[in-house]
Write a protein that holds these residues in place. Sequence first.
Motif, PDB file in Angstrom:
ATOM      1  N   GLY A 844       8.705  -3.912 -10.695  1.00  0.00           N
ATOM      2  CA  GLY A 844       9.235  -4.598  -9.528  1.00  0.00           C
ATOM      3  C   GLY A 844       8.793  -6.039  -9.463  1.00  0.00           C
ATOM      4  O   GLY A 844       8.285  -6.604 -10.434  1.00  0.00           O
ATOM      5  N   GLY A 845       8.944  -6.629  -8.281  1.00  0.00           N
ATOM      6  CA  GLY A 845       8.556  -8.015  -8.107  1.00  0.00           C
ATOM      7  C   GLY A 845       8.518  -8.388  -6.644  1.00  0.00           C
ATOM      8  O   GLY A 845       9.029  -7.668  -5.789  1.00  0.00           O
ATOM      9  N   GLY A 846       7.912  -9.522  -6.351  1.00  0.00           N
ATOM     10  CA  GLY A 846       7.821 -10.000  -4.983  1.00  0.00           C
ATOM     11  C   GLY A 846       6.807 -11.117  -4.914  1.00  0.00           C
ATOM     12  O   GLY A 846       6.382 -11.665  -5.936  1.00  0.00           O
ATOM     13  N   GLY A 847       6.376 -11.465  -3.711  1.00  0.00           N
ATOM     14  CA  GLY A 847       5.403 -12.530  -3.542  1.00  0.00           C
ATOM     15  C   GLY A 847       5.193 -12.839  -2.087  1.00  0.00           C
ATOM     16  O   GLY A 847       5.635 -12.093  -1.217  1.00  0.00           O
ATOM     17  N   GLY A 848       4.505 -13.943  -1.822  1.00  0.00           N
ATOM     18  CA  GLY A 848       4.271 -14.312  -0.442  1.00  0.00           C
ATOM     19  C   GLY A 848       3.158 -15.330  -0.302  1.00  0.00           C
ATOM     20  O   GLY A 848       2.812 -16.040  -1.247  1.00  0.00           O
ATOM     21  N   ASP A 851      -2.421 -15.239   2.406  1.00  0.00           N
ATOM     22  CA  ASP A 851      -3.036 -14.227   3.272  1.00  0.00           C
ATOM     23  C   ASP A 851      -2.163 -13.011   3.518  1.00  0.00           C
ATOM     24  O   ASP A 851      -2.614 -12.019   4.088  1.00  0.00           O
ATOM     25  CB  ASP A 851      -3.413 -14.855   4.617  1.00  0.00           C
ATOM     26  N   MET A 852      -0.891 -13.032   3.085  1.00  0.00           N
ATOM     27  CA  MET A 852      -0.012 -11.876   3.281  1.00  0.00           C
ATOM     28  C   MET A 852       1.157 -11.918   2.301  1.00  0.00           C
ATOM     29  O   MET A 852       1.776 -12.965   2.105  1.00  0.00           O
ATOM     30  CB  MET A 852       0.513 -11.863   4.730  1.00  0.00           C
ATOM     31  N   ALA A 853       1.435 -10.788   1.683  1.00  0.00           N
ATOM     32  CA  ALA A 853       2.550 -10.720   0.733  1.00  0.00           C
ATOM     33  C   ALA A 853       3.051  -9.295   0.634  1.00  0.00           C
ATOM     34  O   ALA A 853       2.327  -8.342   0.936  1.00  0.00           O
ATOM     35  CB  ALA A 853       2.100 -11.215  -0.640  1.00  0.00           C
ATOM     36  N   GLN A 854       4.312  -9.157   0.194  1.00  0.00           N
ATOM     37  CA  GLN A 854       4.873  -7.816  -0.005  1.00  0.00           C
ATOM     38  C   GLN A 854       5.815  -7.836  -1.190  1.00  0.00           C
ATOM     39  O   GLN A 854       6.294  -8.886  -1.607  1.00  0.00           O
ATOM     40  CB  GLN A 854       5.573  -7.322   1.253  1.00  0.00           C
ATOM     41  N   ALA A 855       6.051  -6.627  -1.726  1.00  0.00           N
ATOM     42  CA  ALA A 855       6.880  -6.527  -2.934  1.00  0.00           C
ATOM     43  C   ALA A 855       7.493  -5.143  -3.016  1.00  0.00           C
ATOM     44  O   ALA A 855       7.097  -4.213  -2.294  1.00  0.00           O
ATOM     45  CB  ALA A 855       6.030  -6.812  -4.177  1.00  0.00           C
ATOM     46  N   GLY A 856       8.441  -5.012  -3.912  1.00  0.00           N
ATOM     47  CA  GLY A 856       9.070  -3.719  -4.178  1.00  0.00           C
ATOM     48  C   GLY A 856       8.820  -3.305  -5.612  1.00  0.00           C
ATOM     49  O   GLY A 856       8.512  -4.134  -6.465  1.00  0.00           O
ATOM     50  N   GLY A 857       8.956  -2.023  -5.879  1.00  0.00           N
ATOM     51  CA  GLY A 857       8.789  -1.502  -7.234  1.00  0.00           C
ATOM     52  C   GLY A 857       9.889  -0.530  -7.578  1.00  0.00           C
ATOM     53  O   GLY A 857      10.716  -0.177  -6.727  1.00  0.00           O
TER      54      GLY A 857
END
Length: 879
Positions: A844-848, A851-857
């Motif tokens: 998966g991938g993502g970012g942010g 101090d806070m981030a989210q992603a999918g797989g």
Amino acid sequence: MNYMKTSEIRESYLSFFESKGHLRMKSFSLVPKNDKSLLLINAGMAPLKPYFTGVEEPPRRRVTTCQKCIRTGDIENVGKTSRHGTFFEMLGNFSFGDYFKNEVIPWAWEYITEVLKLPKDKLFVTIYLDDDEAYDIWTSKTDIKPSQIFRLGKEDNFWEHGSGPCGPCTEIHYNKAGVKVNNVDEFVIASDNDEIIEFWNLVFTQFDGDGEGNYERLANPNIDTGMGLERMATIMQNVDNIFEIDIVRNILDGICKIVGKEYGKNDKDDVSLRIITDHVKSVSMMLCDGIQPSNEGRGYVLRRLLRRAARHGRVLGMKDEFLYKVVDLVVESYKEGYPELVEKADYIRKMITIEEKKFNETIDTGMDILKDYMDKAVSEGKTILDGKDAFKLYDTYGFPLELTEEIVEEKGLKVDMEQFNKAMQEQRERARGAREKTSYMGADEVPMNKVDASLSTVFDGYDKTELTSIVTVMATDEDFTKTLTAGQSGYVFTEVTPFYAEMGGQVGDTGMIITDNCKAKVTNCKKNVGGKITHFVTVTEGTLNEGESVKLIVDEKRRKDICKNHTATHMVQEALREVLGEHVHQSGSYVDENGMRFDFTHFSALTEEEIKRVEEIVNSNIMDVYNVETKVMNIEEAKKTGAMALFDDKYSDDVRVVCVGDYSKELCGGTHVKNSGEIGLFKIISESGVAAGVRRIEALTGFGAMNFVNSKEKELKSISSSLRCADGDIVKKIEQQLNELKMKDKEILELKNKIASGSENDILNNIKEVEGIKVLAARVDDVDGNALRDLCDKLRNKIGSGVVVLGGAAHGKVSFVSMATKDILSKGIHCGKIIKDVAAITGGGGGGRPDMAQAGGKDIAKLDEAVSKVDEIVKKLIK
């Protein structure tokens, strides 16, 4: 030699050759017709190839044109040199088996010395080294000095393009710098230095070459000449650059005002100004001829030119869309030669605005991707950026190589140009391989495309679906034949036919060809490369013979259904213009017995209300039972009546105008119903986008539309039965059930949140310390994204100081959330980087933010592995 405007040179050339018995023809579209060998028209003779090869009869044996051309082979040199451009105009005079060297050489000399009044002592001529005939004519029929004639080899003075018509040529040159030339070597050096420039090439097409050095003399040799209008204008206006001739300089000066720059003050700025001038001119001409931006073929050429122009706008400091403003400058400069630009200016502006806006969004995305590439290279201690990455940016995102080079240089990096060029070459080879291997005309080398140009078939099927005629020619895929027997398939040509050949979006007719001893099924009807009506047949009984009388019978029911759909397309276009505006133009259509497809220029999806309104207008005109009449008139007369014409079609002097009452008037060669009432019913079944600024409507008529409505009614009854309600209560019943589902979803979510909250203490047992920083990583199942974020926030608050990473699996999907307390960010902790590496393990991938981030797989099976790697990933970040 007196100063002449570019438009004056164009007119003087065409008028001169009209006085020599030539037919002046308008420029053909930039889109080649029946020629698979070309992507775009790139020479004056290109659209005339059917006349040179003999597959089509020319309107006259002598023709003169000023042809719009596009060439992108030297695109990297545009703006950097004085003579390279992607759009140019080619003046030409042509003979199809009529006059030859004895006439064309004296005419050329007469035009340049008596009309243009070029000084004779500044003119040089080159001929093919073995062409004594050309030398004798130059020295006996003109007053050029023999010392100004030079013989050159095959590379310079023999025109040849693979196999097909070819021959020697003679080129005329102008000594612009006034250098002294005493021999051929000095001439070549001066030409290479652009001190002497070639401006007119006279090609003597006298051979048929096999591409391997073997030549057969043609029975009727041809003349093909080409004079670059822009190049001649530089001579007549005494300027050194094609961008400084009047017609182009007007555009360039206008761009300077738009971007706030002064031409001639800065070399780098001047290059960008010239590129924008050239490319917007090319794009405007291509859009005017119906070419649309895309990621392949000629649409890709258009998009690439437009994006290069937009990129150079950024170089000059332009952040917002501005290229649409240049269109008015192009129209003003070229409206005299190409008046169609005026009527299509609004459409061109809108299309350019859409594309430039897309590019501005894309280039910002490209910047983010390039930053990732650079960060990766720096972190790995590299000084070279992967050439494949640079090519991907260039090819996929339209990110110019020079911009990539500028940006990476600031980071102390260089692009691996060897890899970049290799990737570029591989793409060219793929494109070359995708292009069909064809003959000189790009047509398949089959007998049906080699039918003699003198043969013609009269179409007499507008009011008939059955008639008797004589078979003139027959062929199979292998050879011409005198007979076709049962089981054989082939191609049949007749003197007259009621079969409509596929054209203008309408499919070809099918039916039967019958004699007393034979039955043959006509499976299709098309025109061959020479425009000859061709019946595709399969003999089912007996033998079909050349020269015999046959009965040709069109499938009448199928024809009627096709007619209904075709007339409906005319009515749809008028209805769309009434509902959406006058900018709507047809950009393509397909009509068969089953339905119709209509592509049109518009810049947003139609609303339900607009679709309904178009349907109502068309059906209202069907119910008014308008007579459908066809009138044959002069093209100019047709335009004055307001008749619509296709974007890129070239029409003859006399055209057919199909009128549906007073409602619709359109130039069309297709077959239609006798009155609008025959259509019965019209129903739009879909509306969608097919390209930037182009929408598509698919619709049905007659029984096809009725069957569609009946099938929808059947579906409705099935739905009402499943919902156990009356047809009229379906919407109410569905809304009721949706509300019930929402309430249940809410209850389930609340229950999941309680479960997740109850497991907080268990999760807190997983806290570890990495380099003095608390790290909490855990897997939580059956918790959706919102609940996972809430849980992560609570855990971050409870640990006081540290970083939390949670991986969740729910509904077959993988989610990650990472949060960190503010006090540890200065130590190198960055949630966006952590989550990106963790998610990558599951595909998966993502970012942010830090101090806070989210992603999918994607891969749930690797979720545990991803969570277990958190400590290791955090450790690498800590300073």
